[in-house]
Design an enzyme around this catalytic site. Sequence first.
Site, short mmCIF file in Angstrom:
data_model
loop_
_atom_site.label_atom_id
_atom_site.label_comp_id
_atom_site.label_asym_id
_atom_site.label_seq_id
_atom_site.Cartn_x
_atom_site.Cartn_y
_atom_site.Cartn_z
N GLY A 292 0.84 -1.19 0.00
CA GLY A 292 0.00 0.00 0.00
C GLY A 292 0.87 1.24 0.00
O GLY A 292 2.10 1.17 0.20
N TYR A 293 0.23 2.37 -0.19
CA TYR A 293 0.96 3.63 -0.33
C TYR A 293 0.49 4.65 0.69
O TYR A 293 -0.71 4.84 0.89
CB TYR A 293 0.79 4.17 -1.75
CG TYR A 293 1.52 3.30 -2.75
CD1 TYR A 293 2.83 3.59 -3.08
CD2 TYR A 293 0.92 2.17 -3.29
CE1 TYR A 293 3.53 2.78 -3.95
CE2 TYR A 293 1.61 1.35 -4.16
CZ TYR A 293 2.92 1.66 -4.49
OH TYR A 293 3.60 0.84 -5.34
N LEU A 294 1.48 5.31 1.32
CA LEU A 294 1.21 6.42 2.22
C LEU A 294 1.22 7.73 1.44
O LEU A 294 0.57 8.69 1.82
CB LEU A 294 2.26 6.47 3.33
CG LEU A 294 2.26 5.27 4.27
CD1 LEU A 294 3.51 5.29 5.14
CD2 LEU A 294 1.00 5.28 5.13
N LEU B 27 -3.42 4.27 1.63
CA LEU B 27 -4.51 4.54 0.70
C LEU B 27 -5.09 3.20 0.23
O LEU B 27 -4.37 2.20 0.15
CB LEU B 27 -3.99 5.32 -0.51
CG LEU B 27 -3.35 6.68 -0.19
CD1 LEU B 27 -2.57 7.19 -1.39
CD2 LEU B 27 -4.41 7.66 0.24
#
Length: 159
Positions: free
Chosen positions: A28-30, A81
């Site tokens: 996942g991406y911050l 996200l």
Amino acid sequence: MGKEIERKFLVHGIKYREYSSKIYYKQGYLSVDKERTVRIRIAGDKGFITIKGKTTGCSRQEYEYEIPVIEAEEILNNLCLKPIIEKYRYIYVGTDKIIWEIDEFMGENAGLTVAEIELPTEDFPFIKPDWIGQEVTDDARFYNSNLIHNPFKQWKNNK
């Protein structure tokens, strides 16, 4: 300074599976800013945080650090996200000893299979296996960080 030189290609068929090892990835991406991305990843039983800079050609700054897998899971579940990217990664060593990482995406990105190689220089020669198709290094749609907002299943004309 960490530097990544990476090229991406579409994949034809599943022939690579015969000669590859396989591992489950969840990431996942911050941050998915155009200037930088911050990724959390679980690869098998290990957790990682990766910070990548803006891509220029096929190069960009990259810093990756192992973190406890339990913390990676908490960050993925609570801070990243959505949706989370899930895929199987196959590792294939070419006849020229170049390591190919082949990602078979799942969920909203099912049907997409992309191969990547990391090279020591942008013009480093390599041999393409016969299952390697069109190069998509310069097509931002294929960046994992873009697949959360524009999943493969939503593309009108899937490549």
